[in-house]
Write a protein that holds these residues in place. Structure first.
Motif, PDB file in Angstrom:
ATOM      1  N   LEU A 152      28.575 113.118 -35.931  1.00  0.00           N
ATOM      2  CA  LEU A 152      28.258 114.546 -35.990  1.00  0.00           C
ATOM      3  C   LEU A 152      29.419 115.400 -35.490  1.00  0.00           C
ATOM      4  O   LEU A 152      29.696 116.467 -36.057  1.00  0.00           O
ATOM      5  CB  LEU A 152      27.000 114.841 -35.183  1.00  0.00           C
ATOM      6  N   LEU A 153      30.106 114.947 -34.467  1.00  0.00           N
ATOM      7  CA  LEU A 153      31.219 115.728 -33.936  1.00  0.00           C
ATOM      8  C   LEU A 153      32.334 115.842 -34.969  1.00  0.00           C
ATOM      9  O   LEU A 153      32.911 116.930 -35.170  1.00  0.00           O
ATOM     10  CB  LEU A 153      31.748 115.096 -32.652  1.00  0.00           C
ATOM     11  N   GLY A 154      32.645 114.739 -35.641  1.00  0.00           N
ATOM     12  CA  GLY A 154      33.667 114.784 -36.676  1.00  0.00           C
ATOM     13  C   GLY A 154      33.269 115.700 -37.821  1.00  0.00           C
ATOM     14  O   GLY A 154      34.096 116.460 -38.342  1.00  0.00           O
ATOM     15  N   ALA A 155      31.991 115.640 -38.216  1.00  0.00           N
ATOM     16  CA  ALA A 155      31.522 116.504 -39.298  1.00  0.00           C
ATOM     17  C   ALA A 155      31.585 117.975 -38.895  1.00  0.00           C
ATOM     18  O   ALA A 155      31.943 118.840 -39.703  1.00  0.00           O
ATOM     19  CB  ALA A 155      30.096 116.122 -39.683  1.00  0.00           C
ATOM     20  N   ILE A 156      31.247 118.285 -37.648  1.00  0.00           N
ATOM     21  CA  ILE A 156      31.302 119.675 -37.178  1.00  0.00           C
ATOM     22  C   ILE A 156      32.731 120.196 -37.223  1.00  0.00           C
ATOM     23  O   ILE A 156      32.986 121.321 -37.675  1.00  0.00           O
ATOM     24  CB  ILE A 156      30.728 119.770 -35.748  1.00  0.00           C
ATOM     25  N   VAL A 157      33.694 119.385 -36.784  1.00  0.00           N
ATOM     26  CA  VAL A 157      35.094 119.816 -36.770  1.00  0.00           C
ATOM     27  C   VAL A 157      35.578 120.103 -38.187  1.00  0.00           C
ATOM     28  O   VAL A 157      36.222 121.131 -38.450  1.00  0.00           O
ATOM     29  CB  VAL A 157      35.975 118.740 -36.108  1.00  0.00           C
ATOM     30  N   VAL A 158      35.268 119.217 -39.129  1.00  0.00           N
ATOM     31  CA  VAL A 158      35.738 119.404 -40.501  1.00  0.00           C
ATOM     32  C   VAL A 158      35.030 120.585 -41.157  1.00  0.00           C
ATOM     33  O   VAL A 158      35.663 121.410 -41.829  1.00  0.00           O
ATOM     34  CB  VAL A 158      35.527 118.116 -41.319  1.00  0.00           C
TER      35      VAL A 158
END
Length: 305
Positions: A152-158
């Motif tokens: 989820l953190l990676g998806a939020i950043v992108v």
């Protein structure tokens, strides 16, 4: 007795070598699976959800006008009423129509992201499982890099770095962080199949690597991957709803369950129906998809129970 083919004298690839015992065992498991009431029930629910997502107008018209864009602020946040079984949202739109149309975006993101991730996993997993140690190590290190990012953190950043967040964009971002797990499953399945007797026989008869992968390895290594994919769809739908609820997922004019939950966060205490109905549909969909995948996995791979 294994059914093999003789290499033709012109040196072309021989006919395929099959594993009838393995095929018969798989067929028996599928027949057993089809006789399970829970499999038929969950499979029917999955089919119904796909129909709702594909033709929401057909189901939204069962009650009232069925148009999620026809709104009347005079009915803002009103509860269930005749012709409007789920009531109205804060903008006075029919909540039932919005929930039905929300299935298309939510399931669309889940299926598209899982499909893209599965395509990448099949290519990289087969390369890692069939190629040499160097290729396997390179793919393993790339996989480890992506697994090092929290999903989820990676998806939020992108997603915070893109301007348009529609179904293809959100699905692509979720696929970007979802393929490593499926790649590992494909690799493990391919490595377990590549030394089977019928694969060794086909290789000894001169079949090309491409022929062996397409004809023998993939068909017999695909079952656990497809089961994982069916479970992954439910997880992706939850991830999309969570991202949309946090404000980094789908954006209007898209209609999804995540957007409906996000719109209800400030008024659900006084108008609980705004949260209950989209939440129930979301929970039901995820439960059905995960249960369906678990049933298929238990039937086709008893060792995983």
């Amino acid at each position: 007795m294994t059914d093999t083919a003789i290499a033709p004298p012109d040196g072309t690839a021989p006919a395929s070598t099959s594993g009838p015992a393995l095929d018969a065992a798989s067929g028996a498991r599928w027949r057993t699976l089809r006789r399970r009431p829970l499999f038929l029930l969950t499979g029917g629910c999955v089919l119904l959800l796909l129909l709702v997502a594909a033709a929401p107008g057909l189901f939204a018209g069962w009650f009232g006008h069925g148009n999620p864009t026809v709104c009347d602020l005079g009915h803002s946040a009103e509860g269930p009423a005749p012709g409007h079984p789920f009531g109205y949202d804060v903008q006075g739109c029919d909540l039932y129509a919005n929930v039905i149309h929300g299935a298309g975006a939510s399931l669309g993101v889940g299926l598209l992201a899982t499909g893209c991730g599965l395509a990448v996993a099949l290519v990289l997993g087969c390369l890692a499982g069939m190629a040499g140690r160097v290729v396997d190590s390179v793919i393993a290190r790339i996989t480890d890099v992506f697994l090092g990012f929290p999903f989820l953190l990676g998806a939020i950043v992108v997603l915070n770095s893109v301007t348009t967040r529609d179904v293809p964009t959100v699905a692509g971002v979720l696929a970007l962080f979802g393929w490593p797990t499926m790649t590992r499953v494909v690799r493990a399945s391919v490595r377990s199949v590549r030394e089977a007797d019928y694969v060794v026989m086909s290789r000894s008869l001169g079949a090309s690597q491409w022929h062996i992968v397409v004809r023998h390895v993939l068909p017999n290594a695909l079952t656990p991957v497809l089961v994982l994919a069916s479970i992954t769809v439910g997880g992706v739908i939850v991830a999309e709803s969570a991202l949309t609820f946090l404000g980094v997922g789908l954006q209007p004019p898209s209609i999804s369950w995540g957007l409906q939950l996000a719109g209800a966060q400030n008024s659900f205490q006084t108008h609980p129906h705004l949260l209950i109905f989209p939440g129930l549909f979301l929970c039901f969909t995820v439960f059905v998809l995960i249960t369906f995948g678990d049933i298929v996995r238990d039937a086709l791979d008893p060792r995983g129970r």
